[in-house]
Design a protein around this motif. Structure first.
Motif: not given
Length: 227
Positions: A165-166, A173-174, A177-178, A181
């Motif tokens: 995702a990164a 994605m930031s 944020v990851l 989570e």
């Protein structure tokens, strides 16, 4: 001329393999996967082209082993850095931050690695990957897992998903944020670990990969051997 002993030959083979792994990381990190040939890697390592095939079936397998070495040694550094701790939650926080940090310091390598896993050759089971698995399993165990055979693959899947995702081109994605989570899922406090920070990331990072490929014999203690 006196023939070399078996132990000397084994050490020479080990060093040759080490040089190939290091050269693969350096060149793919600099040029990308497609622009790097096995001949380039052999030249950088000071090895014969045929020696690459002796240790690795192909370029993709060589790169996976090299990145797994990068991952397990990065993780090892994070887990054992001062102040040393046996606290399972802190160690898990360090593990998460270390893996996420690879997407900052080694973006090209991690992107090529993730792409390679989805190729026909799939996931390479090699000594480097096995060491990485040992460290993650030990981390899960220290956190208090009652079912490591279930919890370890889940942690591995979540970390791989976060890395993917990164690194998605055009829509990453930031990292905060990851991280948030993952920390929430595992009940970790925000101040634990060392958050990877893209801003000024190189200031506190040693880019010299040779420390992961020291020529002298290194046999790190396995988690089960530690007292």
């Amino acid at each position: 001329m006196t023939p070399r002993s078996a132990s000397v030959n084994e050490e020479l083979r080990r060093r040759s393999r080490e040089r190939l792994l290091q050269a693969a990381l350096e060149l793919v990190g600099e040029r990308g996967y497609d622009a790097t040939t096995l001949g380039d890697i052999a030249d950088r390592a000071g090895s014969a082209r045929g020696l690459v095939s002796y240790y690795f079936p192909g370029k993709r397998q060589l790169l996976q082993s090299a990145v797994h070495r990068l991952m397990h040694r990065t993780l090892e550094e994070a887990l054992e850095r001062e102040p040393h701790t046996e606290d399972g939650r802190e160690r898990l926080a360090r593990a998460i931050d270390a893996v996420l940090g690879l997407t900052v310091h080694h973006r090209v390598l991690m992107r090529e690695h993730m792409a390679g896993i989805l190729q026909a050759e799939g996931f390479v089971q090699c000594p480097e990957q096995q060491r990485l698995a040992e460290l993650l399993r030990d981390t899960v165990a220290r956190r208090g897992s009652k079912d490591i055979d279930t919890d370890y693959p889940m942690l591995r899947a979540l970390l791989m998903g976060a890395v993917y995702a990164a690194l998605v081109p055009g829509a990453p994605m930031s990292l905060p944020v990851l991280r948030e989570e993952l920390f929430e899922r595992y009940g970790l406090d925000e101040e634990m670990g060392t958050p990877p920070d893209p801003e000024g990331a190189e200031e506190a990072y040693d880019p010299d990969l040779s420390r992961f490929f020291a020529p002298q014999s290194r046999t790190p203690k396995r988690p089960a051997d530690r007292k």
